[in-house]
Write an enzyme that holds these catalytic residues in place. Structure first.
Site, short mmCIF file in Angstrom:
data_model
loop_
_atom_site.label_atom_id
_atom_site.label_comp_id
_atom_site.label_asym_id
_atom_site.label_seq_id
_atom_site.Cartn_x
_atom_site.Cartn_y
_atom_site.Cartn_z
N LYS A 16 14.79 -2.71 -11.50
CA LYS A 16 14.00 -3.76 -10.84
C LYS A 16 14.72 -5.11 -10.98
CE LYS A 16 9.97 -0.92 -11.52
NZ LYS A 16 8.52 -0.79 -11.68
N HIS A 104 9.88 1.43 -2.15
CA HIS A 104 9.21 1.33 -3.45
C HIS A 104 7.86 0.62 -3.26
CE1 HIS A 104 8.31 0.19 -7.56
NE2 HIS A 104 9.14 1.14 -7.94
N GLU A 176 5.20 8.07 -6.98
CA GLU A 176 4.89 7.05 -7.98
C GLU A 176 3.47 6.53 -7.76
OE1 GLU A 176 8.67 5.14 -9.76
OE2 GLU A 176 8.12 4.00 -7.99
N SER A 222 5.46 4.98 -15.75
CA SER A 222 5.35 5.04 -17.21
C SER A 222 5.96 6.30 -17.83
CB SER A 222 3.90 4.86 -17.64
OG SER A 222 3.40 3.60 -17.20
P1 13P Z 1 7.67 2.10 -15.00
O1 13P Z 1 8.49 3.26 -15.53
O2 13P Z 1 7.97 0.80 -15.67
O3 13P Z 1 6.22 2.45 -14.95
O4 13P Z 1 8.13 1.89 -13.46
C1 13P Z 1 8.11 2.96 -12.60
C2 13P Z 1 8.80 2.55 -11.35
O5 13P Z 1 8.27 1.81 -10.54
C3 13P Z 1 10.15 3.05 -11.11
O6 13P Z 1 10.55 2.83 -9.78
#
Ligand code: 13P
Length: 261
Positions: A16, A104, A176, A222
């Site tokens: 990110k 995303h 996700e 997570s």
């Molecule tokens: P987290 O693993 O921090 O929950 O993020 C998941 C994500 O959005 C990966 O693209």
């Protein structure tokens, strides 16, 4: 790890908007130090740094011959032109980017990316010989109102529109659930399995059963060292898209090494 898992898992680190290029260099070097051929033999690994870090990470992976795949977090769908601030898929391909995250939920929710735009980006990434990781997932409201399947089915159908069965087979879809991203609250392995299995069924409807059997479906939300093995053991989960835990080499390496447990 179940030995009968038909698809090689892909564990991807989505950094990110974290880490400048100095920090990125440190992280990828630490990661390379912790992973070995035994890991790469059974698991594909990718990292998705911010655009400004890509050249640095690419050079390091190349010079040190590290088989971690380079990924991007987004791209535009046009190859060039008057699109101030955008990054073209042609530019990413030139940097040896292998995988591009498309759609995303943070881009869909915070930057208004529509299913149609996501579909254009999927085509653009494929046109340049890279692999899209197309993200789908429901909000908490959608989940609570029983609309998870309708939401992800719509995203999968729209995102894959016009994509050949052969291309779909080689793609990656990341499931996700939005309520599980960055919250420390992961879907249970059973829930994640149910939805990834459902997604595979939708892929079968749009691209045929061969493509559905081959497409890799990641779970994201997570994922941590403590829950990775159980999630990855599910028959329709073929890897993970990891956010927070991919920012620390030890944690991410431990997730990649889920197969050792
Ligand atoms: P987290 O693993 O921090 O929950 O993020 C998941 C994500 O959005 C990966 O693209």
């Amino acid at each position: 790890m179940p030995t009968d898992h038909p698809r090689k898992p892909l564990i991807s680190g989505n950094w990110k908007m974290h880490h400048n290029h100095f920090e990125a260099l440190q992280l990828v070097q630490k990661l390379a130090f912790r992973l070995s051929d035994d890991d790469y033999d059974v698991t594909d690994v990718s990292v998705h740094p911010p655009f400004t870090d890509l050249r640095t990470v690419q050079t390091t992976l190349d010079v040190d011959k590290v088989p971690i795949k380079l990924g991007a977090q987004n791209c535009y769908f046009e190859d060039k032109g008057a699109f101030t601030g955008e990054v073209s898929p042609a530019m990413l391909a030139k940097l040896d980017v292998a995988l591009v995250i498309v759609g995303h939920s943070e881009r869909r929710e915070a930057f208004g990316e529509s299913d149609e735009l996501v579909n254009k980006k999927v085509h653009a990434v494929l046109r340049h010989g890279m692999t899209p990781i197309m993200c789908v997932g429901e909000t908490l409201d959608e989940r609570d109102s029983g609309n998870t399947e309708a939401k992800v089915a719509g995203q999968v159908r729209a995102g894959l529109a016009g994509v050949s069965a052969e291309a779909v087979a080689a793609m990656v879809i990341a499931y996700e659930p939005i309520w599980a991203i960055g919250t420390g609250r992961n879907a249970t392995p059973e829930d994640a399995q149910a939805t990834t299995s459902y997604i595979r069924g939708v892929v079968a409807e749009v691209a045929g059963t061969d493509a559905a059997a081959a497409v890799r479906i990641q779970y994201g939300g997570s994922v941590k060292p403590a829950n990775a093995a159980e999630l990855m053991a599910q028959p329709d989960i073929d890897g993970a898209l990891v956010g927070g835990a991919s920012l620390e080499a030890d944690e991410f390496a431990a997730i990649v090494q889920f197969h050792r447990h």
